[in-house]
Design a protein around this motif. Sequence first.
Motif, PDB file in Angstrom:
ATOM      1  N   CYS A 116       0.842  -1.207   0.000  1.00 51.83           N
ATOM      2  CA  CYS A 116       0.000   0.000   0.000  1.00 51.83           C
ATOM      3  C   CYS A 116       0.869   1.246   0.000  1.00 51.83           C
ATOM      4  CB  CYS A 116      -0.917   0.007   1.221  1.00 51.83           C
ATOM      5  SG  CYS A 116      -1.960   1.485   1.320  1.00 51.83           S
ATOM      6  N   SER A 117       0.618   2.110  -0.959  1.00 54.26           N
ATOM      7  CA  SER A 117       1.298   3.403  -1.061  1.00 54.26           C
ATOM      8  C   SER A 117       0.291   4.519  -0.861  1.00 54.26           C
ATOM      9  CB  SER A 117       1.939   3.566  -2.445  1.00 54.26           C
ATOM     10  OG  SER A 117       2.831   2.522  -2.726  1.00 54.26           O
ATOM     11  N   ILE A 118       0.691   5.530  -0.098  1.00 53.86           N
ATOM     12  CA  ILE A 118      -0.126   6.732   0.070  1.00 53.86           C
ATOM     13  C   ILE A 118       0.734   7.930  -0.299  1.00 53.86           C
ATOM     14  CG2 ILE A 118      -1.526   8.129   1.641  1.00 53.86           C
ATOM     15  CD1 ILE A 118      -1.742   5.692   3.478  1.00 53.86           C
ATOM     16  N   CYS A 119       0.243   8.756  -1.213  1.00 54.95           N
ATOM     17  CA  CYS A 119       0.958   9.985  -1.563  1.00 54.95           C
ATOM     18  C   CYS A 119      -0.075  11.034  -1.990  1.00 54.95           C
ATOM     19  CB  CYS A 119       2.007   9.749  -2.649  1.00 54.95           C
ATOM     20  SG  CYS A 119       1.338   9.227  -4.233  1.00 54.95           S
ATOM     21  N   GLY A 120       0.399  12.194  -2.377  1.00 54.39           N
ATOM     22  CA  GLY A 120      -0.513  13.294  -2.648  1.00 54.39           C
ATOM     23  C   GLY A 120      -1.430  13.063  -3.837  1.00 54.39           C
TER      24      GLY A 120
END
Length: 405
Positions: free
Chosen positions: A125-129
């Motif tokens: 899981c990746s979270i970015c803008g």
Amino acid sequence: MKALDDIRVIDLSHVLAAPFCTMMLADMGAEVIKIEPPSGDDSREFGPFFEPDEKGDEQSGYFVSLNRNKKSTSINLKTEEGKEILRKLIAGADVVVENFRPNTMKKLGFSYEEIKEIKSDIIYCSICGFGHDALPEYATKPAYDMVAQAYSGLMSITGPKGGPPCRVGTSVGDIVAGHQAAIGILSALWHREKTGEGQHVDISMVDGLVSILENAISRYTIKGEVPEPLGTAHPNIAPFQSFPTKDDYIITPIGNDGLWEKFCEAIGKEELVDHPKFKDNRLRCENLDELVSRLEEVMKTKTTEEWIEIFEESGLPYSPLNRIDDVVDDDNINYRNMIEEVEQPDLGKVEVTGSPFKLSKTPGEVETHAPKLGEHNEEVLTELLDYSQQEVEKLKENEVLNEPK
């Protein structure tokens, strides 16, 4: 037994969005191993700070509030030995979570494609803008919560009518992304349960806020109306807002015509029930300024507590405008265990928010304190990866591992 027993999460996150996600997974029973650089998560330096007892150091309340129920290892991933430790941890994990700019993990050698080679069924899981799968000029943009609030349009509809744009009073861009990441991870785990396949969960803070704009998007796409801030008022229901009282405010969400009739009776203005400008919701919205002006005159005649007694007896929905001290001391919020005490090393008992997951069999729980930096180095390496004590000491000497602090 906890809902996420036997799920191991490698937490490569920092500050807020992903730590919030992994905290929720930990509350539900996942084993979360937080991988911190030698300097620690940036948020360890964010205030407010707890005053230590005579033997300890001050600790960040910000960090403590987001990292309970986790284990901390401090690994220097710029060393090959540190990367090898991480590879071994990933090989025995179910989930990896990170919230760096998209190129960061690739530079370290731990992109999704590379991690798949270590564990083919990993949930990554990746979270970015703006999302990993984004236009090239957006994918690598730096983004903090306020960037997401502004770019998503949320700030343009927040604040007093006619006033400047306002940030929502909590970092909702990060927190919504954290919630949505947790949902995405759980969905991917269930898909893996059925198919044996892992996958990449790509979460964008901007996407998350666009997805909760409620009727703002439809008001524009249907009517061509660009929504603007309305203070506490609702754009499509009236009266559905706060009103000043003699001493404070009260919130009155009158959501249908039946409640409108009860409300008018409760405030002693029965003549407004069938008034030609106010007799149904559409008319009340069209004549909102006049309606609010009339109601404000009435609401200012009594204190908030007096209105509470009247609305309680009438069965109307309402709320006082609680400040944070009111919330922390509220009987029902405490009955629901939403303010909990945890024993924090060197601090004693501290108060943190509780878990909102009230499952009848496997509720979320606050069980352990937020870890000190590197607190679980030896436990993780010796118990999970079968490193000897001598090997652990060698890694400390080579500055691959920090001494716990």
